[in-house]
Design a protein around this motif. Structure first.
Motif, mmCIF file in Angstrom:
data_model
loop_
_atom_site.group_PDB
_atom_site.id
_atom_site.type_symbol
_atom_site.label_atom_id
_atom_site.label_comp_id
_atom_site.label_asym_id
_atom_site.label_seq_id
_atom_site.Cartn_x
_atom_site.Cartn_y
_atom_site.Cartn_z
ATOM 1 N N ARG A 280 31.365 31.052 39.460
ATOM 2 C CA ARG A 280 29.836 31.017 39.631
ATOM 3 C C ARG A 280 29.912 30.913 41.229
ATOM 4 N NH1 ARG A 280 27.844 25.201 37.477
ATOM 5 N NH2 ARG A 280 29.021 23.784 38.489
ATOM 6 N N SER A 281 30.836 30.059 41.655
ATOM 7 C CA SER A 281 30.978 30.150 43.397
ATOM 8 C C SER A 281 31.165 31.510 43.936
ATOM 9 C CB SER A 281 31.871 28.991 43.708
ATOM 10 O OG SER A 281 31.768 27.775 43.269
ATOM 11 N N MET A 282 31.824 32.026 43.428
ATOM 12 C CA MET A 282 32.358 33.584 43.897
ATOM 13 C C MET A 282 30.962 34.528 43.731
ATOM 14 S SD MET A 282 35.303 33.341 45.251
ATOM 15 C CE MET A 282 35.696 34.930 45.445
ATOM 16 N N ALA A 283 30.195 34.108 42.712
ATOM 17 C CA ALA A 283 28.993 34.955 42.437
ATOM 18 C C ALA A 283 28.046 34.352 43.604
ATOM 19 C CB ALA A 283 28.434 34.796 41.241
ATOM 20 N N ARG A 284 27.941 33.206 44.083
ATOM 21 C CA ARG A 284 26.986 32.668 44.909
ATOM 22 C C ARG A 284 27.200 33.257 46.431
ATOM 23 N NH1 ARG A 284 27.044 27.700 42.078
ATOM 24 N NH2 ARG A 284 28.519 26.850 43.646
ATOM 25 N N LEU A 285 28.612 33.383 46.438
ATOM 26 C CA LEU A 285 29.171 34.005 47.935
ATOM 27 C C LEU A 285 28.941 35.424 47.888
ATOM 28 C CD1 LEU A 285 32.173 31.651 48.396
ATOM 29 C CD2 LEU A 285 30.176 31.564 49.649
ATOM 30 N N LYS A 286 28.607 36.179 46.730
ATOM 31 C CA LYS A 286 28.458 37.529 46.842
ATOM 32 C C LYS A 286 29.903 38.109 46.977
ATOM 33 C CE LYS A 286 23.568 38.439 48.042
ATOM 34 N NZ LYS A 286 23.340 36.811 47.660
ATOM 35 N N LEU A 287 30.918 37.363 46.258
ATOM 36 C CA LEU A 287 32.208 37.970 46.235
ATOM 37 C C LEU A 287 32.794 38.127 44.940
ATOM 38 C CD1 LEU A 287 33.777 35.611 48.895
ATOM 39 C CD2 LEU A 287 33.119 38.251 49.141
ATOM 40 N N ALA A 288 31.571 38.335 43.810
ATOM 41 C CA ALA A 288 31.958 38.746 42.574
ATOM 42 C C ALA A 288 32.803 40.058 42.400
ATOM 43 C CB ALA A 288 30.989 38.520 41.588
ATOM 44 N N TYR A 289 33.338 40.451 41.244
ATOM 45 C CA TYR A 289 34.438 41.605 41.111
ATOM 46 C C TYR A 289 33.379 42.857 41.469
ATOM 47 C CZ TYR A 289 37.092 45.287 39.253
ATOM 48 O OH TYR A 289 37.904 46.532 39.218
ATOM 49 N N ASP A 290 32.085 42.976 41.020
ATOM 50 C CA ASP A 290 31.314 44.015 41.241
ATOM 51 C C ASP A 290 31.070 44.005 42.586
ATOM 52 O OD1 ASP A 290 31.064 44.702 38.601
ATOM 53 O OD2 ASP A 290 29.070 43.986 38.137
ATOM 54 N N ASP A 291 30.787 43.054 43.330
ATOM 55 C CA ASP A 291 30.266 43.053 44.916
ATOM 56 C C ASP A 291 31.485 43.652 45.769
ATOM 57 O OD1 ASP A 291 28.114 41.663 44.860
ATOM 58 O OD2 ASP A 291 28.968 39.738 44.482
ATOM 59 N N VAL A 292 33.043 43.342 45.552
ATOM 60 C CA VAL A 292 34.061 43.892 46.076
ATOM 61 C C VAL A 292 34.512 45.146 45.553
ATOM 62 C CG1 VAL A 292 34.857 41.522 46.816
ATOM 63 C CG2 VAL A 292 35.667 42.439 44.618
ATOM 64 N N ARG A 293 34.170 45.598 44.353
ATOM 65 C CA ARG A 293 34.626 46.746 43.712
ATOM 66 C C ARG A 293 33.919 47.702 44.620
ATOM 67 N NH1 ARG A 293 34.450 47.737 37.399
ATOM 68 N NH2 ARG A 293 32.256 47.037 37.883
ATOM 69 N N ALA A 294 32.479 47.363 44.622
ATOM 70 C CA ALA A 294 31.586 48.730 45.418
ATOM 71 C C ALA A 294 32.273 48.767 46.727
ATOM 72 C CB ALA A 294 30.259 47.800 45.762
ATOM 73 N N VAL A 295 33.121 47.858 47.652
ATOM 74 C CA VAL A 295 33.773 48.240 48.666
ATOM 75 C C VAL A 295 34.814 49.001 48.577
ATOM 76 C CG1 VAL A 295 34.620 47.226 50.842
ATOM 77 C CG2 VAL A 295 32.425 46.361 49.867
ATOM 78 N N ASN A 296 35.606 48.379 47.468
ATOM 79 C CA ASN A 296 37.147 49.070 47.417
ATOM 80 C C ASN A 296 37.283 49.066 45.845
ATOM 81 O OD1 ASN A 296 39.821 49.488 47.376
ATOM 82 N ND2 ASN A 296 40.649 47.664 48.600
ATOM 83 N N PRO A 297 37.063 50.347 45.301
ATOM 84 C CA PRO A 297 37.688 50.449 43.805
ATOM 85 C C PRO A 297 38.747 50.126 43.542
ATOM 86 C CG PRO A 297 36.794 52.536 44.899
ATOM 87 C CD PRO A 297 36.604 51.467 45.908
ATOM 88 N N LYS A 298 40.018 50.368 44.478
ATOM 89 C CA LYS A 298 41.184 50.136 44.049
ATOM 90 C C LYS A 298 41.857 48.839 44.139
ATOM 91 C CE LYS A 298 42.592 55.182 45.205
ATOM 92 N NZ LYS A 298 43.812 55.716 45.966
ATOM 93 N N LEU A 299 40.871 47.972 44.673
ATOM 94 C CA LEU A 299 41.270 46.582 44.722
ATOM 95 C C LEU A 299 41.601 45.878 43.399
ATOM 96 C CD1 LEU A 299 41.249 44.048 47.042
ATOM 97 C CD2 LEU A 299 38.964 43.448 46.033
ATOM 98 N N ILE A 300 42.689 45.094 43.557
ATOM 99 C CA ILE A 300 43.150 44.210 42.193
ATOM 100 C C ILE A 300 42.549 42.787 42.756
ATOM 101 C CG2 ILE A 300 44.903 43.117 41.146
ATOM 102 C CD1 ILE A 300 46.572 45.593 41.843
ATOM 103 N N TYR A 301 41.688 42.310 41.720
ATOM 104 C CA TYR A 301 40.909 41.108 41.874
ATOM 105 C C TYR A 301 41.198 40.077 41.029
ATOM 106 C CZ TYR A 301 36.173 38.498 41.987
ATOM 107 O OH TYR A 301 35.424 37.605 42.429
ATOM 108 N N CYS A 302 41.810 39.129 41.463
ATOM 109 C CA CYS A 302 42.676 38.011 40.830
ATOM 110 C C CYS A 302 42.181 36.633 40.711
ATOM 111 C CB CYS A 302 44.137 38.122 41.146
ATOM 112 S SG CYS A 302 45.234 37.022 39.993
#
Length: 402
Positions: free
Chosen positions: A101-123
């Motif tokens: 939920r902290s990542m979501a508040r920072l707008k760093l959830a998976y959907d946020d970063v995938r929109a910038v880099n769909p090849k990113l591995i988000y762990c």
């Protein structure tokens, strides 16, 4: 270039303390370019480990953060957040250990970063799986040890619950993170797509504990209690000798019978309590008592000579201090004295594993806070004026060494 099997892999490391930094240290040691993203306060473990030569450079931080570069970004500052997203666009992996939920508040959830880099591995590394009632709880190593059954093992042996006196939950989960990231990188070579990986500490430690200690409750209905009695026996420990302790594990029939010969009790080979693996398991208390009674009669060195001759698995017991002087570790050059630009001479540990194809060529000491902020921002396309503006606004810090 660094060299090693992960050369060319860029990792954004938003983790702190042990669980994530251990994972990224291993990845960095094997050639990955790990960019450690820190707040202005820095990773907590910088200051949570006692004395250091200069502030913010504790011993544990030095061991867990070698071969990384540090950038300071205030992710609540729009300029700091924007800079991170530029780095996301250039990264292969992003690893973090906040609550989701902290990542979501920072707008760093998976959907946020995938929109910038769909090849990113988000762990993501966090306390508890997101489908259960504990999902929003904070977690540290001792929380997971206690909740995950590890402290209960001490309770069964000694009558008192105790934590293992090292951050074992963090380290187990950190190693699992390395495995998951390596598999995801391999999978991406075939699919071309990134993915999100969720690694909950609680569930992983429960699996780690119960793979051996679910024991007879594996069956339904249960065939008996949980807890492997051989491992949980109070006598399953380093055994006193005439001048110290010895560690021995004679498990196969061949090893156990050789042990009986070594202690001058060959008749035990045909004793129905000890004549087979199942028999010794059923009579583990008596078997361990035989070891205790016999081994106090000679010195550790004398026993090791006898056991080496008969190929019985045994080793001397090391303290933390004697480990640093261990003859085998000296043979393999395990400990190395390195020059750190701010901490002076430091004792480091070389990579334990060997690669025929080669490993990382260069060794870089753990960084000062924000030591590489300017360098990394320049690589991301920022000019000096933009970097100066970010420093002035508090979005980053210039920690370059003088």
């Amino acid at each position: 270039m660094a060299g090693g099997p992960l050369e060319g892999v860029r990792i954004l490391d938003l983790t702190s303390v042990v669980v994530g930094p251990l994972a990224t240290q291993i990845l960095a040691d094997h050639g990955a370019d790990v960019i450690k993203v820190e707040s202005k306060a820095g990773d907590l473990v910088r200051v949570m480990n006692g004395k250091s030569v200069t502030p913010g450079m504790g011993a544990k931080f030095l061991h867990l953060n070698r071969n990384k570069r540090s950038i300071v970004l205030d992710l609540k500052n729009p300029a700091g957040h924007s800079a991170l997203m530029k780095l996301v666009g250039r990264a292969d992996v992003m690893i973090w250990n906040n609550r989701p939920r902290s990542m979501a508040r920072l707008k760093l959830a998976y959907d946020d970063v995938r929109a910038v880099n769909p090849k990113l591995i988000y762990c993501g590394l966090f306390g508890f799986g997101q489908e259960g009632r504990y999902r929003d709880r904070p977690a540290y190593d001792t929380i997971i040890q206690g909740a995950g059954g590890m402290a209960a093992l001490h309770h069964l042996v000694t009558g008192e619950p105790r934590f293992v006196p090292m951050v074992v939950a963090d380290k187990v989960v950190g190693l699992i993170a390395v495995q998951m990231i390596a598999m995801a990188l391999y999978g991406r070579t075939r699919s071309g797509a990134g993915c999100s990986i969720q690694i909950p500490m609680f569930e992983n430690l429960v699996k780690f504990v119960l793979e051996e200690h679910m024991y007879l409750r594996t069956f339904e209905p249960p065939l008996g209690p949980a807890g492997d009695p051989r491992i949980l026996d109070a006598s399953n420990r380093p055994i006193p000798t005439r001048d110290g302790y010895i560690c021995i594990s004679a498990n196969t029939d061949e090893q156990a019978f050789a042990f009986f010969d070594a202690i001058g009790r060959p008749e035990l080979k045909t004793d129905p309590r000890f004549s087979s693996v199942p028999a010794r398991f059923a009579h583990v208390k008596e078997y361990f008592q035989v070891r205790i009674d016999a081994l106090k009669s000679r010195t550790t060195g004398e026993w090791l000579e006898a056991f080496d001759r008969l190929d019985v698995p045994a080793m001397s017991y090391n303290t933390l201090d004697s480990l640093l002087e261990d003859a085998h570790l000296k043979d393999v050059g395990f400990f190395e004295l390195k020059d750190h630009p701010t901490e002076g001479k430091t004792r480091s540990m070389r990579l334990p594993n060997k690669w025929s194809s080669g490993v990382r060529r260069e060794w870089n000491p753990a960084p000062k806070l924000g030591q590489h902020s300017v360098e990394i921002l320049r690589e991301a396309g920022y000019d000096d004026a933009a970097i100066d503006a970010m420093i002035a606004s508090g979005a980053t810090t210039d920690g370059r060494l003088l």
